[in-house]
Design a protein around this motif. Sequence first.
Motif, PDB file in Angstrom:
ATOM      1  N   ALA A  94       0.830  -1.176  -0.131  1.00 48.93           N
ATOM      2  CA  ALA A  94       0.063  -0.149   0.248  1.00 48.93           C
ATOM      3  C   ALA A  94       0.850   1.333  -0.141  1.00 48.93           C
ATOM      4  N   THR A  95       1.968   1.175   0.791  1.00 55.34           N
ATOM      5  CA  THR A  95       2.804   2.435   0.814  1.00 55.34           C
ATOM      6  C   THR A  95       3.636   2.619  -0.528  1.00 55.34           C
ATOM      7  N   LEU A  96       3.903   1.545  -0.929  1.00 59.61           N
ATOM      8  CA  LEU A  96       4.730   1.711  -2.072  1.00 59.61           C
ATOM      9  C   LEU A  96       3.933   2.146  -3.506  1.00 59.61           C
ATOM     10  N   LEU A  97       2.618   1.817  -3.571  1.00 60.50           N
ATOM     11  CA  LEU A  97       1.682   1.942  -4.515  1.00 60.50           C
ATOM     12  C   LEU A  97       1.280   3.695  -4.352  1.00 60.50           C
ATOM     13  N   SER A  98       1.050   4.042  -3.175  1.00 57.83           N
ATOM     14  CA  SER A  98       0.720   5.281  -2.690  1.00 57.83           C
ATOM     15  C   SER A  98       1.834   6.207  -2.751  1.00 57.83           C
ATOM     16  N   ALA A  99       2.950   5.835  -2.793  1.00 62.14           N
ATOM     17  CA  ALA A  99       4.372   6.558  -3.088  1.00 62.14           C
ATOM     18  C   ALA A  99       4.038   6.822  -4.642  1.00 62.14           C
ATOM     19  N   ALA A 100       4.053   5.924  -5.350  1.00 66.33           N
ATOM     20  CA  ALA A 100       4.150   5.858  -6.932  1.00 66.33           C
ATOM     21  C   ALA A 100       3.074   6.776  -7.568  1.00 66.33           C
TER      22      ALA A 100
ATOM     23  N   ASP B  60      -6.812  -1.607  15.164  1.00 64.40           N
ATOM     24  CA  ASP B  60      -6.500  -2.909  15.501  1.00 64.40           C
ATOM     25  C   ASP B  60      -7.125  -3.627  14.262  1.00 64.40           C
ATOM     26  N   SER B  61      -7.479  -2.795  13.170  1.00 66.57           N
ATOM     27  CA  SER B  61      -7.927  -3.524  11.986  1.00 66.57           C
ATOM     28  C   SER B  61      -7.013  -3.364  10.919  1.00 66.57           C
ATOM     29  N   LEU B  62      -6.992  -4.582  10.259  1.00 70.66           N
ATOM     30  CA  LEU B  62      -5.891  -4.560   8.888  1.00 70.66           C
ATOM     31  C   LEU B  62      -6.260  -3.622   7.964  1.00 70.66           C
ATOM     32  N   LEU B  63      -7.640  -3.561   7.812  1.00 75.44           N
ATOM     33  CA  LEU B  63      -8.099  -2.549   6.667  1.00 75.44           C
ATOM     34  C   LEU B  63      -7.531  -1.019   6.887  1.00 75.44           C
ATOM     35  N   TRP B  64      -8.041  -0.557   8.212  1.00 78.75           N
ATOM     36  CA  TRP B  64      -7.373   0.637   8.527  1.00 78.75           C
ATOM     37  C   TRP B  64      -6.103   1.019   8.683  1.00 78.75           C
ATOM     38  N   LEU B  65      -5.299   0.064   8.903  1.00 77.30           N
ATOM     39  CA  LEU B  65      -3.860  -0.101   9.222  1.00 77.30           C
ATOM     40  C   LEU B  65      -3.427  -0.001   7.810  1.00 77.30           C
ATOM     41  N   ILE B  66      -3.986  -0.712   6.694  1.00 79.60           N
ATOM     42  CA  ILE B  66      -3.648  -0.431   5.110  1.00 79.60           C
ATOM     43  C   ILE B  66      -3.768   1.108   4.745  1.00 79.60           C
ATOM     44  N   VAL B  67      -5.030   1.884   5.157  1.00 77.23           N
ATOM     45  CA  VAL B  67      -5.404   3.085   5.062  1.00 77.23           C
ATOM     46  C   VAL B  67      -4.415   3.953   5.589  1.00 77.23           C
ATOM     47  N   GLY B  68      -3.978   3.804   6.692  1.00 79.93           N
ATOM     48  CA  GLY B  68      -3.161   4.468   7.463  1.00 79.93           C
ATOM     49  C   GLY B  68      -1.487   4.338   6.679  1.00 79.93           C
ATOM     50  N   ARG B  69      -1.123   3.183   5.888  1.00 81.25           N
ATOM     51  CA  ARG B  69       0.180   3.111   5.152  1.00 81.25           C
ATOM     52  C   ARG B  69      -0.202   3.764   4.065  1.00 81.25           C
ATOM     53  N   VAL B  70      -1.229   3.780   3.419  1.00 81.10           N
ATOM     54  CA  VAL B  70      -1.452   4.638   2.063  1.00 81.10           C
ATOM     55  C   VAL B  70      -1.222   5.885   2.399  1.00 81.10           C
ATOM     56  N   LEU B  71      -1.548   6.656   3.640  1.00 79.45           N
ATOM     57  CA  LEU B  71      -1.470   8.002   3.814  1.00 79.45           C
ATOM     58  C   LEU B  71       0.068   8.292   4.133  1.00 79.45           C
ATOM     59  N   GLN B  72       0.852   7.220   4.855  1.00 80.17           N
ATOM     60  CA  GLN B  72       2.103   7.398   5.137  1.00 80.17           C
ATOM     61  C   GLN B  72       3.156   7.199   3.701  1.00 80.17           C
ATOM     62  N   GLY B  73       2.282   6.786   2.722  1.00 85.55           N
ATOM     63  CA  GLY B  73       3.291   6.489   1.550  1.00 85.55           C
ATOM     64  C   GLY B  73       3.490   7.820   1.016  1.00 85.55           C
ATOM     65  N   ALA B  74       2.435   8.972   1.243  1.00 84.89           N
ATOM     66  CA  ALA B  74       2.740  10.174   0.692  1.00 84.89           C
ATOM     67  C   ALA B  74       4.057  10.974   1.039  1.00 84.89           C
ATOM     68  N   ALA B  75       4.701  10.256   2.024  1.00 83.04           N
ATOM     69  CA  ALA B  75       5.987  10.976   2.715  1.00 83.04           C
ATOM     70  C   ALA B  75       7.107  10.896   1.411  1.00 83.04           C
ATOM     71  N   THR B  76       6.747   9.818   0.700  1.00 79.49           N
ATOM     72  CA  THR B  76       8.200   9.831  -0.370  1.00 79.49           C
ATOM     73  C   THR B  76       8.180  11.029  -1.106  1.00 79.49           C
ATOM     74  N   ALA B  77       7.171  12.018  -1.192  1.00 78.73           N
ATOM     75  CA  ALA B  77       7.309  12.977  -1.871  1.00 78.73           C
ATOM     76  C   ALA B  77       8.041  14.099  -1.263  1.00 78.73           C
ATOM     77  N   ILE B  78       8.246  13.787  -0.013  1.00 77.91           N
ATOM     78  CA  ILE B  78       9.225  14.943   0.719  1.00 77.91           C
ATOM     79  C   ILE B  78      10.573  15.060   0.169  1.00 77.91           C
ATOM     80  N   PHE B  79      11.330  13.977  -0.255  1.00 77.70           N
ATOM     81  CA  PHE B  79      12.578  14.097  -0.614  1.00 77.70           C
ATOM     82  C   PHE B  79      12.602  14.809  -2.155  1.00 77.70           C
ATOM     83  N   PRO B  80      11.942  14.644  -3.097  1.00 69.87           N
ATOM     84  CA  PRO B  80      12.138  15.807  -4.087  1.00 69.87           C
ATOM     85  C   PRO B  80      11.787  17.047  -3.895  1.00 69.87           C
ATOM     86  N   LEU B  81      10.974  17.342  -2.670  1.00 69.78           N
ATOM     87  CA  LEU B  81      10.644  18.614  -2.543  1.00 69.78           C
ATOM     88  C   LEU B  81      11.677  19.285  -1.675  1.00 69.78           C
TER      89      LEU B  81
END
Length: 495
Positions: free
Chosen positions: A60-66, A103-124
């Motif tokens: 999820a994080t990888l795809l969000s970053a992409a 404690d839900s896998l679904l919401w954990l994955i949603v959280g990881r999607v939001l964390q994936g946005a962090a990858t944009a920090i480096f080019p910025l």
Amino acid sequence: MSQPLAPPPGRQRAETAVVLALSLAAMIVSMMQTLVVPILGLIQSSLGASSAEVSWVTTATLLSAAVFTPLLGRFGDQHGKKPTLIGVLAVMIVGSVLAAMTDSLLWLIVGRVLQGAATAIFPLALSVLREEIPARRLPGAMALVSGTLAFGSGFALVTTGLLTRGENADYHHVFWLATGLAVVTLLTVVLLVPASRTKTGGRTDLLGALTLGLFLVLLLLPISQGHEWGWTSAPTLGSFAGAVLMAGVWSFTESRVREPMVDMRMFLHRPVLFSNLAGLFVGFGMFAQFLGVSYLAQVPRDIAGYGFGASVLRASVEYLLPSTIASLVVSQFGGVLIRKIGPRLTLALSAVIGIIGFTWLAAAHSSTPSVIGAGMAVGTAISLGYAAMPALIVAGVPPHQTGIANGINSISRSVGSAIGSALITSLLASRTIENLPAGVPPLPAESQFTLSFALAGVAFAFVLALSLVGLKRGQPAPRTEHLPAAEPAAATTAA
């Protein structure tokens, strides 16, 4: 010839503060990618999920970053780097808090999607550096910020091991750590990073962002899930075919849009193209070392005849931390090397050290000092490679394309990391030791570790070829027909 006047001390301190703030931000980027790697098994058992389901915590994080990295890199160039940085960090904090509380896998994955946005920090961050740091200090500043990527990846593995040690380990602590670091980083950026002095403006190329995002998702999804789906299954082959199709659609779209998100001339410009290819191989090597050494350290020698029988914590601290420290120390000198021999030869040196490190690992991984020493060589190589690639890109693109160009390079490293993760995992699982005692889970044959490290050495050999043959001296930036109206003002400011 008169020497240039040194900037006033107050200006120097402000520049140093900006570099340190952005280094912290870059460290957060890489931490988000590797933070969950050691605790996937813990998450699986805690949430009662299958291995296929829990793999989405990383995917999820990888795809969000992409999807978000190229879009936000371009958005920051157009509408301001600092507010975009703040927005990305705020999204990451929300994702970290959600992951820490659920404690839900679904919401954990949603959280990881939001964390994936962090990858944009480096080019910025690199765009901010190009705007705020004078040319004489820019290589060193970029090398330091880039070097923290390698450090952050290893630091995440070590801290995760420390936070989840013991019988009552709780994965939520890892995400609370991510939350705390993200909050500190947000405050640091708000206080120390100045507002953007130049904004190119223009319309956001939503169609280009959509087609690029679909292409990257269709490419990364089968790479990360292929070992679960099967490499010759219909979903895997269909996704790869879709990626090829969307690559064509994206290229056609960007060649027809008046203000494209990615100028294809820039994308195909030799320093950018070959730096992205190098990023793919360096990303592959980084994950080959992380996963290969971590698994190798945990193999019980009394059963398998090799390995060190280490716990997750010991594997992280004893076998991975030294390479992480080496990458941080070397990042201090990357800028000096770039100034003295240039980014192209720095990348070549990185490749040579990487080849030596992985050859060492492949040939002599039976003793702890040997594994640690080889790992430190690999950490040095990765740090120098991460320092050289942004310098090559910045030298090869106009200022208004810095964010998007480095965003694409970040994605190339992510693709390489995903390939490394999938390939090493598949290799280690493809051949196991026979006749193990009852109750012992399958263990990889030692030859699979040798093969994994050898492939990573080959990856760095490709980096060497790209740096010496693919990249050439003195190549001017490509002319672009899409210069925004604000660019002349930006040039005046830089002058």
